[in-house]
Design a protein around this motif. Sequence first.
Motif, PDB file in Angstrom:
ATOM      1  N   PHE A 222      -5.320   2.418  -7.344  1.00  0.00           N
ATOM      2  CA  PHE A 222      -4.094   1.499  -6.997  1.00  0.00           C
ATOM      3  C   PHE A 222      -4.150   0.438  -8.298  1.00  0.00           C
ATOM      4  O   PHE A 222      -4.331   0.137  -9.502  1.00  0.00           O
TER       5      PHE A 222
ATOM      6  N   TRP B 250       0.686  -1.205   0.346  1.00  0.00           N
ATOM      7  CA  TRP B 250      -0.147  -0.283  -0.219  1.00  0.00           C
ATOM      8  C   TRP B 250       1.306   1.327   0.037  1.00  0.00           C
ATOM      9  O   TRP B 250       0.721   2.267  -0.751  1.00  0.00           O
TER      10      TRP B 250
ATOM     11  N   GLN C 229       1.913   1.765  -3.357  1.00  0.00           N
ATOM     12  CA  GLN C 229       1.346   2.884  -4.227  1.00  0.00           C
ATOM     13  C   GLN C 229       1.243   3.764  -3.906  1.00  0.00           C
ATOM     14  O   GLN C 229       1.212   5.117  -4.721  1.00  0.00           O
TER      15      GLN C 229
ATOM     16  N   GLU D  57      -2.458   2.673   9.560  1.00  0.00           N
ATOM     17  CA  GLU D  57      -3.182   2.576   7.868  1.00  0.00           C
ATOM     18  C   GLU D  57      -4.846   2.256   7.996  1.00  0.00           C
ATOM     19  O   GLU D  57      -4.364   1.004   8.760  1.00  0.00           O
TER      20      GLU D  57
ATOM     21  N   ALA E 164      -7.097   0.467   7.151  1.00  0.00           N
ATOM     22  CA  ALA E 164      -7.543  -0.347   5.773  1.00  0.00           C
ATOM     23  C   ALA E 164      -8.895  -0.791   5.793  1.00  0.00           C
ATOM     24  O   ALA E 164      -9.069  -1.298   4.783  1.00  0.00           O
TER      25      ALA E 164
END
Length: 190
Positions: A172, A81, A84, A108, A110
């Motif tokens: 993404f 992540w 990205q 994060e 999620a």
Amino acid sequence: MDGDVSLTIRRLNPQEFSVNVPVLVDIYITAMNYDPAIRDARINVWRRNSMNLGFTAVCALLDGRVIGIAYGFRGDQDHWWQHQLRRGLRERGGPSPEEIAILQDYFEVAEVHVMPGHQGRGIGRKMMYALLEGTPAQHAVLSTPEVDEEANNAFGLYRSLGFRDLLRHFRFDGDQREFAVLHADLPLDD
């Protein structure tokens, strides 16, 4: 709903989370209107996520039934992540010094999901406060699908909690949808 004493926000340890992942993923699939064919793959991903550093999860229970889930963990430069996000920031001409600081110390978020029929009643807000309470990171970062004029409950919640833009209209790898990546300073304001 705020006065409803039957609503409980409960922290789950990684083992409880892992055991209950099938039910939690079902909430995610229902709330996001995803194809149930992704269920087994998401169960595996969520169980792997529970092993990440700083993993924290909370669920919302109404009359003993799980109606919401939120979880996250410490951001890590080795996670897909963050790779990205760094790609997106580079493509946009960054990252700026502020963005670098965010990516060096963040939690994060999620997943945050509430069952349809219970959305818009403050449950997501309660889960977010419980999830982020005491988090040792200086920032929280999350992504949410883009919607016209931010016209959904998720954007309303995140904006009301102080989340600001980090990336917009970001794709993404492997997903054709556009996402907003948002961040907030911790602790959240009351």
